[in-house]
Design an enzyme around this catalytic site. Sequence first.
Site, mmCIF file in Angstrom:
data_model
loop_
_atom_site.group_PDB
_atom_site.id
_atom_site.type_symbol
_atom_site.label_atom_id
_atom_site.label_comp_id
_atom_site.label_asym_id
_atom_site.label_seq_id
_atom_site.Cartn_x
_atom_site.Cartn_y
_atom_site.Cartn_z
ATOM 1 N N GLY A 50 1.015 -1.184 0.011
ATOM 2 C CA GLY A 50 -0.152 -0.009 0.070
ATOM 3 C C GLY A 50 0.696 1.266 -0.009
ATOM 4 O O GLY A 50 1.907 1.410 -0.684
ATOM 5 N N ASP B 100 2.640 2.597 2.364
ATOM 6 C CA ASP B 100 3.876 2.284 2.965
ATOM 7 C C ASP B 100 5.038 2.133 1.887
ATOM 8 O O ASP B 100 6.065 2.653 1.628
ATOM 9 C CB ASP B 100 3.980 0.993 4.007
ATOM 10 C CG ASP B 100 5.089 1.049 4.998
ATOM 11 O OD1 ASP B 100 5.940 1.821 4.893
ATOM 12 O OD2 ASP B 100 5.199 0.039 5.519
ATOM 13 N N SER C 113 -4.825 2.712 8.317
ATOM 14 C CA SER C 113 -5.590 1.494 8.516
ATOM 15 C C SER C 113 -6.822 1.254 7.847
ATOM 16 O O SER C 113 -7.405 0.003 8.238
ATOM 17 C CB SER C 113 -5.882 1.876 10.124
ATOM 18 O OG SER C 113 -4.860 1.312 10.853
ATOM 19 N N GLY D 18 -6.619 0.051 4.445
ATOM 20 C CA GLY D 18 -6.582 -0.835 3.322
ATOM 21 C C GLY D 18 -6.260 -2.142 3.947
ATOM 22 O O GLY D 18 -7.305 -2.910 4.494
#
Length: 168
Positions: free
Chosen positions: A29, A31, A118, A120
């Site tokens: 994602g 990150d 949070s 995803g």
Amino acid sequence: MKLIKGDITKLTVDAIVNAANTSLLGGGGVDGAIHRAGGPAILEDCKRIRARQGGCNVGEAVITTAGNLPAKYVIHTVGPVWNGGKSSEESLLTAAYKNSLALAVEYEIKSIAFPNISTGIYRFPKERAAEIAITTVKGFLHTTGADFGVTFVCFDEENYRIYETLLY
């Protein structure tokens, strides 16, 4: 507060917030996108933080360089995995936003961009996560008197519509 639909790694702001995992070593994602776009300098900073404190706990936040990104800093925060609301998920998500904002104040950041933390693979209900994000940011700015621009960056249409309804 502003709302945009787009890629957080392209924003020219003082800090972008990364929805990180506790290892700080990158992931999927947003990150993974931040680590790929920012290059190895971000990972090197994360490794130094890991050596010093062993990662980043859920609800906490740490700050690194932004590497090759147009931002100056990346604030890495770890949101909670949704477990049906029985594991303090709402308070942990609130803490993730508050701790990110506290770092912004500490580093004299004037503009910050948040992804949808949070929502995803951590499966936090999108509507509730958006409510927590907006309420927490508004409350923090009001109670602290902090003066910086906040942008909520939605990657997908569903989150964008949820934020649009709540903000406007």
